[in-house]
Design an enzyme around this catalytic site. Structure first.
Site, PDB file in Angstrom:
ATOM      1  N   GLY A 165      -4.657  -4.746  -8.122  1.00 52.08           N
ATOM      2  CA  GLY A 165      -3.832  -5.723  -7.385  1.00 52.08           C
ATOM      3  C   GLY A 165      -4.701  -6.653  -6.552  1.00 52.08           C
ATOM      4  O   GLY A 165      -4.305  -7.096  -5.468  1.00 52.08           O
ATOM      5  N   GLY A 184      -3.627 -10.361  -5.054  1.00 54.57           N
ATOM      6  CA  GLY A 184      -2.541 -10.551  -4.098  1.00 54.57           C
ATOM      7  C   GLY A 184      -3.012 -11.061  -2.751  1.00 54.57           C
ATOM      8  O   GLY A 184      -4.198 -11.373  -2.562  1.00 54.57           O
ATOM      9  N   GLN A 185      -2.072 -11.134  -1.814  1.00 58.39           N
ATOM     10  CA  GLN A 185      -2.380 -11.702  -0.491  1.00 58.39           C
ATOM     11  C   GLN A 185      -3.542 -10.952   0.173  1.00 58.39           C
ATOM     12  O   GLN A 185      -4.487 -11.573   0.657  1.00 58.39           O
ATOM     13  CB  GLN A 185      -1.148 -11.642   0.427  1.00 58.39           C
ATOM     14  N   ASP A 221      -2.828  -3.669 -16.106  1.00 54.19           N
ATOM     15  CA  ASP A 221      -1.490  -3.294 -15.657  1.00 54.19           C
ATOM     16  C   ASP A 221      -1.602  -1.854 -15.151  1.00 54.19           C
ATOM     17  O   ASP A 221      -1.876  -0.937 -15.941  1.00 54.19           O
ATOM     18  CB  ASP A 221      -0.494  -3.400 -16.825  1.00 54.19           C
ATOM     19  N   TYR A 281      11.530  -0.415  -1.136  1.00 51.43           N
ATOM     20  CA  TYR A 281      10.090  -0.528  -0.836  1.00 51.43           C
ATOM     21  C   TYR A 281       9.680   0.535   0.191  1.00 51.43           C
ATOM     22  O   TYR A 281       8.694   1.260   0.004  1.00 51.43           O
ATOM     23  CB  TYR A 281       9.832  -1.935  -0.309  1.00 51.43           C
ATOM     24  N   LYS A 293       7.186   3.815  -0.099  1.00 50.44           N
ATOM     25  CA  LYS A 293       6.012   4.032   0.763  1.00 50.44           C
ATOM     26  C   LYS A 293       6.071   5.402   1.444  1.00 50.44           C
ATOM     27  O   LYS A 293       5.049   6.077   1.577  1.00 50.44           O
ATOM     28  CB  LYS A 293       5.908   2.913   1.810  1.00 50.44           C
ATOM     29  N   ILE A 319       1.164  -9.049   7.472  1.00 49.46           N
ATOM     30  CA  ILE A 319      -0.208  -9.579   7.482  1.00 49.46           C
ATOM     31  C   ILE A 319      -0.172 -11.099   7.336  1.00 49.46           C
ATOM     32  O   ILE A 319       0.497 -11.635   6.442  1.00 49.46           O
ATOM     33  CB  ILE A 319      -1.044  -8.956   6.332  1.00 49.46           C
TER      34      ILE A 319
HETATM   35  P1  NAD Z   1       0.995  -9.017  -3.058  1.00 55.30           P
HETATM   36  O1  NAD Z   1       2.370  -8.977  -3.617  1.00 55.30           O
HETATM   37  O2  NAD Z   1       0.515 -10.298  -2.473  1.00 55.30           O
HETATM   38  O3  NAD Z   1      -0.051  -8.587  -4.167  1.00 55.30           O
HETATM   39  C1  NAD Z   1       0.172  -7.500  -5.027  1.00 55.30           C
HETATM   40  C2  NAD Z   1      -0.661  -7.733  -6.276  1.00 55.30           C
HETATM   41  O4  NAD Z   1      -0.390  -6.646  -7.153  1.00 55.30           O
HETATM   42  C3  NAD Z   1      -0.289  -9.034  -7.016  1.00 55.30           C
HETATM   43  O5  NAD Z   1      -1.455  -9.783  -7.261  1.00 55.30           O
HETATM   44  C4  NAD Z   1       0.356  -8.544  -8.312  1.00 55.30           C
HETATM   45  O6  NAD Z   1       0.074  -9.359  -9.427  1.00 55.30           O
HETATM   46  C5  NAD Z   1      -0.282  -7.176  -8.465  1.00 55.30           C
HETATM   47  N1  NAD Z   1       0.527  -6.283  -9.283  1.00 55.30           N
HETATM   48  C6  NAD Z   1       1.867  -6.114  -9.283  1.00 55.30           C
HETATM   49  N2  NAD Z   1       2.218  -5.228 -10.215  1.00 55.30           N
HETATM   50  C7  NAD Z   1       1.076  -4.814 -10.813  1.00 55.30           C
HETATM   51  C8  NAD Z   1       0.795  -3.918 -11.862  1.00 55.30           C
HETATM   52  N3  NAD Z   1       1.758  -3.258 -12.514  1.00 55.30           N
HETATM   53  N4  NAD Z   1      -0.486  -3.740 -12.219  1.00 55.30           N
HETATM   54  C9  NAD Z   1      -1.483  -4.404 -11.586  1.00 55.30           C
HETATM   55  N5  NAD Z   1      -1.278  -5.279 -10.591  1.00 55.30           N
HETATM   56  C10 NAD Z   1       0.002  -5.479 -10.218  1.00 55.30           C
HETATM   57  O7  NAD Z   1       0.882  -7.832  -2.000  1.00 55.30           O
HETATM   58  P2  NAD Z   1      -0.076  -7.745  -0.720  1.00 55.30           P
HETATM   59  O8  NAD Z   1       0.638  -8.392   0.401  1.00 55.30           O
HETATM   60  O9  NAD Z   1      -1.445  -8.162  -1.062  1.00 55.30           O
HETATM   61  O10 NAD Z   1      -0.006  -6.175  -0.456  1.00 55.30           O
HETATM   62  C11 NAD Z   1      -1.013  -5.294  -0.884  1.00 55.30           C
HETATM   63  C12 NAD Z   1      -0.618  -3.892  -0.459  1.00 55.30           C
HETATM   64  O11 NAD Z   1      -0.467  -3.869   0.962  1.00 55.30           O
HETATM   65  C13 NAD Z   1       0.736  -3.429  -1.021  1.00 55.30           C
HETATM   66  O12 NAD Z   1       0.679  -2.044  -1.260  1.00 55.30           O
HETATM   67  C14 NAD Z   1       1.696  -3.692   0.105  1.00 55.30           C
HETATM   68  O13 NAD Z   1       2.793  -2.831   0.055  1.00 55.30           O
HETATM   69  C15 NAD Z   1       0.826  -3.401   1.307  1.00 55.30           C
HETATM   70  N6  NAD Z   1       1.317  -4.081   2.511  1.00 55.30           N
HETATM   71  C16 NAD Z   1       1.257  -5.442   2.624  1.00 55.30           C
HETATM   72  C17 NAD Z   1       1.736  -6.048   3.785  1.00 55.30           C
HETATM   73  C18 NAD Z   1       1.688  -7.539   3.965  1.00 55.30           C
HETATM   74  O14 NAD Z   1       2.194  -8.052   4.986  1.00 55.30           O
HETATM   75  N7  NAD Z   1       1.082  -8.294   3.036  1.00 55.30           N
HETATM   76  C19 NAD Z   1       2.262  -5.270   4.809  1.00 55.30           C
HETATM   77  C20 NAD Z   1       2.356  -3.899   4.637  1.00 55.30           C
HETATM   78  C21 NAD Z   1       1.849  -3.306   3.492  1.00 55.30           C
HETATM   79  N1  SER Z   2       4.888  -7.568   4.936  1.00 50.63           N
HETATM   80  C1  SER Z   2       5.536  -6.538   4.186  1.00 50.63           C
HETATM   81  C2  SER Z   2       6.905  -6.944   3.778  1.00 50.63           C
HETATM   82  O1  SER Z   2       7.468  -7.743   4.491  1.00 50.63           O
HETATM   83  C3  SER Z   2       5.604  -5.272   5.020  1.00 50.63           C
HETATM   84  O2  SER Z   2       5.232  -4.237   4.238  1.00 50.63           O
HETATM   85  O3  SER Z   2       7.388  -6.445   2.816  1.00 50.63           O
END
Ligand code: NAD
Ligand code: SER
Length: 315
Positions: free
Chosen positions: A10, A13-14, A51, A141, A145, A171
């Site tokens: 992943g 992602g962000q 994947d 979600y 978790k 974040i």
């Molecule tokens: P995001 O949605 O921006 O990125 C997730 C990435 O995973 C994407 O690039 C997507 O293409 C990839 N993905 C989805 N399904 C997939 C699969 N089957 N195989 C491979 N890749 C796959 O999420 P993020 O914000 O970067 O979050 C990363 C982690 O941090 C996640 O576990 C999320 O739950 C956790 N998190 C994020 C936040 C936040 O505010 N961004 C807050 C709490 C927790």
């Molecule tokens: N930033 C995330 C969301 O809003 C928290 O896990 O889903």
């Protein structure tokens, strides 16, 4: 000491986009393999399409690169998950099991799996929510978790797999766009402000949520992953806090720098999700066990976000 080889799942992602580069700086570009569903561009090290639901493909990549650690960032976030709960559950749980199983089978040294403030629900304390409290989330979600945290703990206790985790708040960063969460407004709002556009917020002005600036989130992650295992008392997931603000307060912070910026409010289904999460988090266990301390408050983050986004938009 043997050089670690890190597989990031992943990575597009962000958080993954920024964390992958930080890991490459720390471990060397060739020792961090970025993977995602789609081809990743502008990489300073190796990358692959993966994947995470395909356990065999994951196992092949771990073998191919002799990976010693996995950072598992792939997930369906809170807002997107509510549109298709069964799919979100399937992706979040099956990808985690694939990561845990390959890590157990190939005896990886460490696994990183982020959890979220979404584990908390209406029964948890609404402010300074403690590390250990009732976890009855309102979203699929959040349910995934809570389950994931317990599986991480199980693999640690049963198999000795060194799985580490934090419960990220929302974040905020300028480097990448968020992927379908309830806290996404707090990134979008800066992009509108810099472009001189009014912003329509999908949460009410008085909705406080725990948030964290990306540099702090990355530092926390690296700090936890480098901490001596013996120091870690939490094997589900650590509470992690940075700052708390509501949409009205982030607007006021931006208006100190962009006085003409205007925001209107039109709450949608994400309001109920936000209302089910705490306003602030007690992260004293993370502070005690591995020295966590955030550096950015709201105004410091606003100045830094605007500085970088003005460069990006050339304004
Ligand atoms: P995001 O949605 O921006 O990125 C997730 C990435 O995973 C994407 O690039 C997507 O293409 C990839 N993905 C989805 N399904 C997939 C699969 N089957 N195989 C491979 N890749 C796959 O999420 P993020 O914000 O970067 O979050 C990363 C982690 O941090 C996640 O576990 C999320 O739950 C956790 N998190 C994020 C936040 C936040 O505010 N961004 C807050 C709490 C927790
Ligand atoms: N930033 C995330 C969301 O809003 C928290 O896990 O889903």
């Amino acid at each position: 000491m043997n050089q670690d080889k890190i597989l990031v799942v992943g990575a597009g992602g962000q958080i993954g986009a920024v964390l992958t580069e930080a890991l490459r700086e720390a471990h060397g570009p060739d020792n961090v393999i970025a993977t995602d569903l789609r081809p990743l561009e502008n990489q300073s090290g190796p990358s692959e399409i993966l994947d995470a639901l395909d356990g065999n493909a994951l196992a092949e990549l771990v073998k191919k690169y002799r990976a010693t650690q996995i950072y598992h960032l792939a997930a369906i976030l809170s807002a997107t998950g509510e549109k298709n709960p069964m799919w979100a559950w399937d992706v979040n749980m099956r990808s985690l099991f694939n990561v845990l199983e390959v890590s157990r089978e190939q005896q990886l040294s460490k696994v990183y799996f982020p959890s979220s403030i979404a584990v908390f629900g209406l029964q948890a304390a609404p402010a300074m929510t403690p590390q250990y409290t009732v976890l009855i989330p309102e979203t699929v979600y959040g349910i995934s978790k809570v389950a994931g945290e317990n599986w991480a703990n199980y693999y640690y206790r049963r198999y000795g797999l060194d799985v580490r985790s934090v419960r990220y708040p929302g974040i905020i960063g300028y480097q990448s766009m968020p992927g379908g969460g309830t806290t996404d407004y707090a990134v979008d709002i800066y992009h509108y402000a810099v472009q001189g556009k009014p912003y329509e917020c999908f949460l009410r002005a008085d909705t406080p949520l725990p948030m964290l600036y990306m540099p702090d989130a990355i530092r926390a992650t690296l700090q936890l992953m480098e901490a001596p295992a013996a120091n870690l008392s939490v094997r589900t997931s650590y509470n992690l806090a940075g700052m708390t603000f509501n949409p009205g307060e982030i607007t006021a912070s931006i208006q100190k720098e962009v006085p003409d910026f205007r925001v209107s409010y039109k709450p949608d289904f994400r309001q109920a999700i936000a209302d089910s999460w705490p306003a602030s988090i007690d992260d004293s266990a993370a502070r005690k066990d591995w020295g966590w301390k955030p550096e950015f408050d709201l105004d410091a983050m606003t100045r830094d976000m605007l500085l970088h986004l003005r460069e990006q938009y050339s304004v």
